[in-house]
Design a protein around this motif. Structure first.
Motif: not given
Length: 209
Positions: A68, A73, A75, A78-79, A144, A147-149, A152, A155
Motif C-alpha cells: 500500500r 492515495n 486509503k 487500498g479499499i 481489509r 482496516e483502510d476506513l 490510524p 488501525r
C-alpha cells in the motif's frame, strides 16, 4: 465434483487477478513483477489449496501481494483493491446467471444438462465467494476494507489483534459455532444476491416479451 473444481478455479483466478490489476492501476507493480497479473490459474492457485480442491472440493488461492505504500492515495486505493476481488466474483456470477437465464428462460434452445449444471454451480460458488470475502474478519477482504476506513490509531490496534481475529475466524469456520455466526451470514447474503439477480433478469425479460 468437476463443476465445483472448474467454478472454484475460475472464481479464485478472477478474484486474485482483479486484486493484482487494480493494485497495478494504482501504482503498485508488486503483483505484476511476481507474475500475478494474469488469468493463468497456475499463477494463482496455492499447492495445498489445490490438492484439497481436487480431493475434498474446497481450497484456496495464493493471496496477491500488495504494498500500500506505493499507492498515491493509500486509503482509497487500498479499499478498491480489497473490493476488486469480491466484485469480480459478483461479475462472474452475474454473467453466468445471465447465460443460465437466457438458455433456460428465453432462448427455447435445448441445452445440454452439463452446461446448465456448470452455470448453476458457477453462479452459486461465485456468489458464495463474493459474500464470504466481504465478511469483516481477518484475513478476508471485508476486514481489509474496514482496516483502510479506520483512523490510524484504530488501525494500529487492529493490526495488534489481527492474529487473534484470524484464529477466531478459523474456529468459527471449522466448529459448530459457525452455524450461529458465519453460515447465517452466508445463507442470507447468497439468498439476497440470487433474489436480486432473479429480479433484474425477470424485469429485463418482461420488457422484451
Amino acid at each position: 465434483m468437476p463443476f465445483v473444481i472448474i467454478s472454484l478455479v475460475v472464481g479464485f483466478t478472477v478474484h486474485e487477478f482483479a486484486h493484482a490489476y487494480v493494485a497495478y492501476r494504482f501504482g503498485d507493480h508488486t503483483a505484476k513483477d511476481q507474475g500475478r497479473l494474469t488469468l493463468n490459474p497456475a499463477q494463482h492457485l496455492d499447492p495445498i489449496g489445490t490438492i484439497l480442491l481436487l480431493i475434498a472440493g474446497f481450497g484456496w488461492a495464493r493471496p496477491v501481494p500488495v504494498q500500500r505504500s506505493r499507492f498515491k492515495n493509500p486509503k482509497l486505493a487500498g479499499i478498491l483493491v480489497s473490493l476488486a476481488g469480491p466484485l469480480s466474483n459478483f461479475l462472474v456470477a452475474f454473467i453466468a446467471y445471465a447465460l443460465f437465464f437466457f438458455f433456460i428462460g428465453v432462448s427455447g434452445f435445448t441445452v445440454p444438462s452439463f452446461i446448465v449444471n456448470l452455470l448453476q454451480m458457477m453462479v452459486y460458488l461465485n456468489v458464495l465467494l463474493f459474500v464470504f470475502n466481504l465478511i469483516p474478519v481477518p484475513p478476508l477482504d471485508g476486514y481489509r476494507v474496514i482496516e483502510d476506513l479506520a483512523p490510524p490509531h484504530v488501525r494500529s490496534k487492529m493490526s495488534q489483534y489481527e492474529q487473534y481475529g484470524a484464529l477466531i475466524f478459523i474456529i468459527l469456520v471449522i466448529t459448530p459455532l459457525g452455524n450461529y455466526t458465519i453460515r447465517p451470514l452466508l445463507f442470507n447474503g447468497i439468498s439476497a444476491v440470487n433474489q436480486t439477480f432473479n429480479s433484474i433478469f425477470t424485469a429485463i425479460y418482461s420488457l422484451f416479451s
